[in-house]
Design a protein around this motif. Structure first.
Motif, PDB file in Angstrom:
ATOM      1  N   SER A  93       1.066  -1.282   0.108  1.00 49.91           N
ATOM      2  CA  SER A  93      -0.074  -0.007   0.019  1.00 49.91           C
ATOM      3  C   SER A  93       0.775   1.190   0.077  1.00 49.91           C
ATOM      4  CB  SER A  93      -1.013   0.000   1.098  1.00 49.91           C
ATOM      5  OG  SER A  93      -1.895  -1.064   1.432  1.00 49.91           O
ATOM      6  N   ASN A  94       0.076   2.431  -0.432  1.00 49.09           N
ATOM      7  CA  ASN A  94       0.841   3.978  -0.348  1.00 49.09           C
ATOM      8  C   ASN A  94       2.202   3.877  -1.051  1.00 49.09           C
ATOM      9  OD1 ASN A  94      -1.404   4.587   1.420  1.00 49.09           O
ATOM     10  ND2 ASN A  94      -0.101   3.490   2.914  1.00 49.09           N
ATOM     11  N   LEU A  95       2.248   3.395  -2.253  1.00 45.17           N
ATOM     12  CA  LEU A  95       3.234   3.264  -3.077  1.00 45.17           C
ATOM     13  C   LEU A  95       3.236   4.014  -4.357  1.00 45.17           C
ATOM     14  CD1 LEU A  95       4.144  -0.728  -3.207  1.00 45.17           C
ATOM     15  CD2 LEU A  95       5.022   1.099  -1.909  1.00 45.17           C
ATOM     16  N   ASN A  96       4.323   4.814  -4.703  1.00 44.68           N
ATOM     17  CA  ASN A  96       4.371   5.735  -5.728  1.00 44.68           C
ATOM     18  C   ASN A  96       4.963   5.355  -7.090  1.00 44.68           C
ATOM     19  OD1 ASN A  96       3.210   7.807  -4.012  1.00 44.68           O
ATOM     20  ND2 ASN A  96       5.116   7.797  -3.027  1.00 44.68           N
ATOM     21  N   GLY A  97       5.396   4.118  -7.225  1.00 42.39           N
ATOM     22  CA  GLY A  97       5.914   3.770  -8.590  1.00 42.39           C
ATOM     23  C   GLY A  97       7.339   3.986  -8.744  1.00 42.39           C
ATOM     24  N   THR A  98       7.637   4.053  -9.944  1.00 39.89           N
ATOM     25  CA  THR A  98       9.134   4.246 -10.705  1.00 39.89           C
ATOM     26  C   THR A  98       8.976   5.305 -11.630  1.00 39.89           C
ATOM     27  OG1 THR A  98      11.089   3.476 -11.431  1.00 39.89           O
ATOM     28  CG2 THR A  98       9.073   2.369 -12.002  1.00 39.89           C
ATOM     29  N   SER A  99       9.921   5.445 -12.235  1.00 39.24           N
ATOM     30  CA  SER A  99      10.329   6.611 -13.335  1.00 39.24           C
ATOM     31  C   SER A  99       9.766   5.807 -14.817  1.00 39.24           C
ATOM     32  CB  SER A  99      11.606   6.880 -13.793  1.00 39.24           C
ATOM     33  OG  SER A  99      12.482   5.872 -14.082  1.00 39.24           O
ATOM     34  N   LEU A 100       9.188   6.810 -15.675  1.00 38.30           N
ATOM     35  CA  LEU A 100       8.718   6.220 -16.928  1.00 38.30           C
ATOM     36  C   LEU A 100      10.040   5.537 -17.469  1.00 38.30           C
ATOM     37  CD1 LEU A 100       6.584   9.128 -18.292  1.00 38.30           C
ATOM     38  CD2 LEU A 100       5.760   6.906 -17.706  1.00 38.30           C
ATOM     39  N   THR A 101      11.020   5.893 -17.501  1.00 40.52           N
ATOM     40  CA  THR A 101      12.194   5.468 -18.065  1.00 40.52           C
ATOM     41  C   THR A 101      12.689   4.193 -17.808  1.00 40.52           C
ATOM     42  OG1 THR A 101      13.199   7.921 -18.186  1.00 40.52           O
ATOM     43  CG2 THR A 101      14.937   5.975 -18.605  1.00 40.52           C
ATOM     44  N   GLU A 102      12.544   3.678 -16.653  1.00 41.61           N
ATOM     45  CA  GLU A 102      12.888   2.391 -15.853  1.00 41.61           C
ATOM     46  C   GLU A 102      11.859   1.488 -16.428  1.00 41.61           C
ATOM     47  OE1 GLU A 102      14.156   0.197 -11.684  1.00 41.61           O
ATOM     48  OE2 GLU A 102      12.937   1.968 -11.522  1.00 41.61           O
ATOM     49  N   VAL A 103      10.667   1.743 -16.522  1.00 40.43           N
ATOM     50  CA  VAL A 103       9.688   0.880 -16.857  1.00 40.43           C
ATOM     51  C   VAL A 103       9.946   0.532 -18.474  1.00 40.43           C
ATOM     52  CG1 VAL A 103       7.197   0.728 -17.643  1.00 40.43           C
ATOM     53  CG2 VAL A 103       7.922   1.723 -15.575  1.00 40.43           C
ATOM     54  N   SER A 104      10.277   1.700 -19.049  1.00 38.89           N
ATOM     55  CA  SER A 104      10.483   1.601 -20.760  1.00 38.89           C
ATOM     56  C   SER A 104      11.835   0.653 -20.842  1.00 38.89           C
ATOM     57  CB  SER A 104      10.798   2.800 -21.306  1.00 38.89           C
ATOM     58  OG  SER A 104       9.665   3.818 -21.224  1.00 38.89           O
ATOM     59  N   LEU A 105      12.862   0.719 -19.989  1.00 37.66           N
ATOM     60  CA  LEU A 105      14.182   0.124 -20.093  1.00 37.66           C
ATOM     61  C   LEU A 105      13.785  -1.396 -19.832  1.00 37.66           C
ATOM     62  CD1 LEU A 105      17.339   0.469 -19.908  1.00 37.66           C
ATOM     63  CD2 LEU A 105      16.909  -0.069 -17.373  1.00 37.66           C
ATOM     64  N   GLY A 106      12.781  -1.792 -19.082  1.00 37.22           N
ATOM     65  CA  GLY A 106      12.310  -3.357 -19.095  1.00 37.22           C
ATOM     66  C   GLY A 106      12.024  -3.952 -20.385  1.00 37.22           C
ATOM     67  N   SER A 107      11.565  -2.864 -21.391  1.00 35.58           N
ATOM     68  CA  SER A 107      10.930  -3.512 -22.373  1.00 35.58           C
ATOM     69  C   SER A 107      12.038  -4.061 -23.401  1.00 35.58           C
ATOM     70  CB  SER A 107      10.451  -2.354 -23.326  1.00 35.58           C
ATOM     71  OG  SER A 107       8.984  -1.981 -22.558  1.00 35.58           O
ATOM     72  N   PHE A 108      13.595  -3.750 -23.107  1.00 36.83           N
ATOM     73  CA  PHE A 108      14.678  -4.413 -23.709  1.00 36.83           C
ATOM     74  C   PHE A 108      14.730  -5.515 -23.481  1.00 36.83           C
ATOM     75  CE2 PHE A 108      15.221   0.409 -23.981  1.00 36.83           C
ATOM     76  CZ  PHE A 108      15.195   0.581 -25.497  1.00 36.83           C
ATOM     77  N   LEU A 109      14.554  -6.015 -22.112  1.00 36.52           N
ATOM     78  CA  LEU A 109      15.154  -7.363 -21.698  1.00 36.52           C
ATOM     79  C   LEU A 109      14.708  -8.335 -22.294  1.00 36.52           C
ATOM     80  CD1 LEU A 109      16.884  -8.860 -19.608  1.00 36.52           C
ATOM     81  CD2 LEU A 109      15.010  -8.950 -18.185  1.00 36.52           C
ATOM     82  N   ALA A 110      13.381  -8.594 -22.546  1.00 33.92           N
ATOM     83  CA  ALA A 110      12.728  -9.797 -23.090  1.00 33.92           C
ATOM     84  C   ALA A 110      13.070 -10.115 -24.586  1.00 33.92           C
ATOM     85  CB  ALA A 110      11.197  -9.666 -22.813  1.00 33.92           C
TER      86      ALA A 110
END
Length: 487
Positions: free
Chosen positions: A12-29
């Motif tokens: 609960s009460n979490l604020n997430g991460t940056s757009l950049t880090e989420v997009s970075l994960g798109s390269f791994l798979a």
């Protein structure tokens, strides 16, 4: 054993991460998928044959596709950028070896011939891979979030913010929309009313699963984060209603206008949020009296998910059009990337001028972000598939499943056998069952293991075992050609 209240507080009460880090994960798979294909090609060049048993294929796919995804959101999450760079270097080096080994003429001539070449496939492989990976990442996250080794910034946000799991929810909706009958160009049979009624009947498994989950959660005292969907609501209900509403809309409007409907629905919903008391109603106050107040997040967020679904239908309709030339697919990939960049620019405007991303409300910013990120992920997967196709052409080896295949190759039967041993195709055959299995195993794991207080090593080990058992069950069904339909 941690109490249910402690487990709820943990997510609960979490604020997430940056757009950049989420997009970075798109390269791994895509890099992992490319690594798997290049390994098979390199093995072929060295040995000439692929004497892999069923167990070997399962282990190869698990270690190259699923294990990196588990480690990337747990033990390796803080050095993910180094992992991606390192994997990209290895892939480039292997690709160079494949090119040197199979080189026929200059690089420019090779590229010209490749661009003009033809591909054969009954499906769009990277769409299949996208849908499978979204399912796999969802399966990982729903259990991993209960362990301390899973970064809190990746979990679902409370009200505003961009967490990896926030994108996962929207991506799951898009994954379903990409291959819906309307996106695949399947003609409507009978009257429009009859079609809507038929679609209403077809969602009964989701409604049933929603009630089963509701009953099991309430009867077992399993921890639940009420501000996620509400007291009684869950994601199965959302999926069912979204599909039902979308079917009705697509019975009235042409598929090509799906993007217009998506913009209209998302924009109108945001105007209502801004000009009425709906936003305040959704994010404030803990006094939940009556069904509407008890389930306000789940009920009203459906509007945003319908907009996301309609956008997904438009993307799917575009991707499912028949194309045989590599150059045509290069143009498609370019359009995906350009549209993704344009949507990220629109997202910046939305967050600056209106409000930040909110999965809880499924506001306009969330819809734009979800579609932009999904298109970027699709772009990465398609580029990886294109590089793998190039490797197949220059190596004269096509036996890599779940990817594009050069036309006029006399290996259809062998490719079919390869698909029969592919974990990606295994999950693709029984996607809803895989999702359901992951939910059941997540609940059982939380009953028998104190996820909140176990060590990081134990947490990662449990996650790997959980994913392997899920993969094993779905793989056994696939090799025995068992498809479990719920309708």
């Amino acid at each position: 054993m941690a109490s249910p209240d402690e487990k709820v507080a943990f997510v609960s009460n979490l604020n997430g991460t940056s757009l950049t880090e989420v997009s970075l994960g798109s390269f791994l798979a895509p890099l992992c998928f490319l690594s798997r294909g290049l390994f098979l090609i390199l093995f072929h060049l060295g040995k000439g044959i692929l004497p892999f048993s069923r167990a070997a294929h399962l282990l190869l796919d698990f270690t190259s596709l699923i294990m990196p995804l588990v480690l990337s959101c747990t033990a390796l999450s803080d050095i993910l950028h180094f992992v991606i760079v390192g994997l990209a270097i290895v892939d480039f080096a292997v690709l160079y070896l494949v090119y040197k080994n199979g080189k026929r003429g200059s690089f420019s001539n090779t590229m010209d011939k490749f661009v003009q070449s033809r591909v054969e496939s009954n499906q769009v492989p990277f769409v299949t891979v996208f849908r499978v990976l979204v399912n796999v990442k969802t399966a990982i996250s729903i259990l991993a979030v209960d362990f301390s080794v899973f970064p809190r910034r990746y979990a679902k946000t409370e009200t505003y913010g961009t967490g990896v799991m926030d994108f996962g929810v929207g991506a799951y909706v898009i994954a379903n929309a990409l291959v819906c009958p309307e996106a695949r160009g399947k003609p409507m049979r009978g009257s429009r009313i009859g079609h809507v009624i038929k679609q209403s009947v077809s969602v009964w498994p989701l409604v049933l699963l929603g009630f089963v989950r509701l009953a099991s959660v309430k009867s077992s005292g399993y921890h639940e984060h009420v501000t996620e969907y509400g007291v009684h609501w869950n994601f199965f209900f959302t999926l069912a209603i979204v599909r039902l509403v979308a079917s009705a809309l697509l019975a009235l409007f042409p598929v090509n206008s799906s993007w217009i409907l998506a913009v209209f629905i998302g924009g109108t919903y945001q105007v209502i949020l801004e000009t009425t008391g709906l936003k305040s109603f959704l994010v404030r106050g803990n006094n939940r009296v009556g069904f509407l107040q008890e389930n306000k997040e789940g009920i009203f967020s459906v509007v945003g998910y319908v907009a996301i679904y309609m956008a997904g239908v438009q993307i799917g309709h575009y991707l499912m059009q028949s194309r045989a030339l590599v150059r045509d697919w290069i143009r498609v990939i370019r359009n995906l990337l350009v549209t993704s960049v344009g949507l990220f620019i629109a997202l910046y405007a939305c967050q600056t001028c209106i409000e930040p991303v909110s999965r809880r409300m499924a506001n306009l910013s969330f819809c734009v972000w979800t579609v932009a990120q999904a298109m970027f992920f699709l772009s990465c997967l398609s580029i990886g598939d294109l590089v793998l196709l190039f490797s197949k052409v220059i190596s004269n080896f096509s036996l890599v499943s779940a990817s594009w295949t050069p036309q006029n190759r006399k290996s259809e039967k062998v490719r079919y056998n390869m698909d029969a041993l592919c974990l990606v195709q295994s999950v693709n055959r029984n996607q809803l069952l895989y999702f359901l299995l992951a939910n059941v195993m997540t609940g059982l794991t939380n009953v028998f293991i104190d996820t909140l207080n176990c060590s990081d090593v134990l947490g990662v080990s449990v996650l790997l075992l959980y994913m392997f058992m899920s993969s094993l069950v779905i793989f056994i069904l696939h090799i025995n050609k068992i498809t479990i339909k719920f309708w």
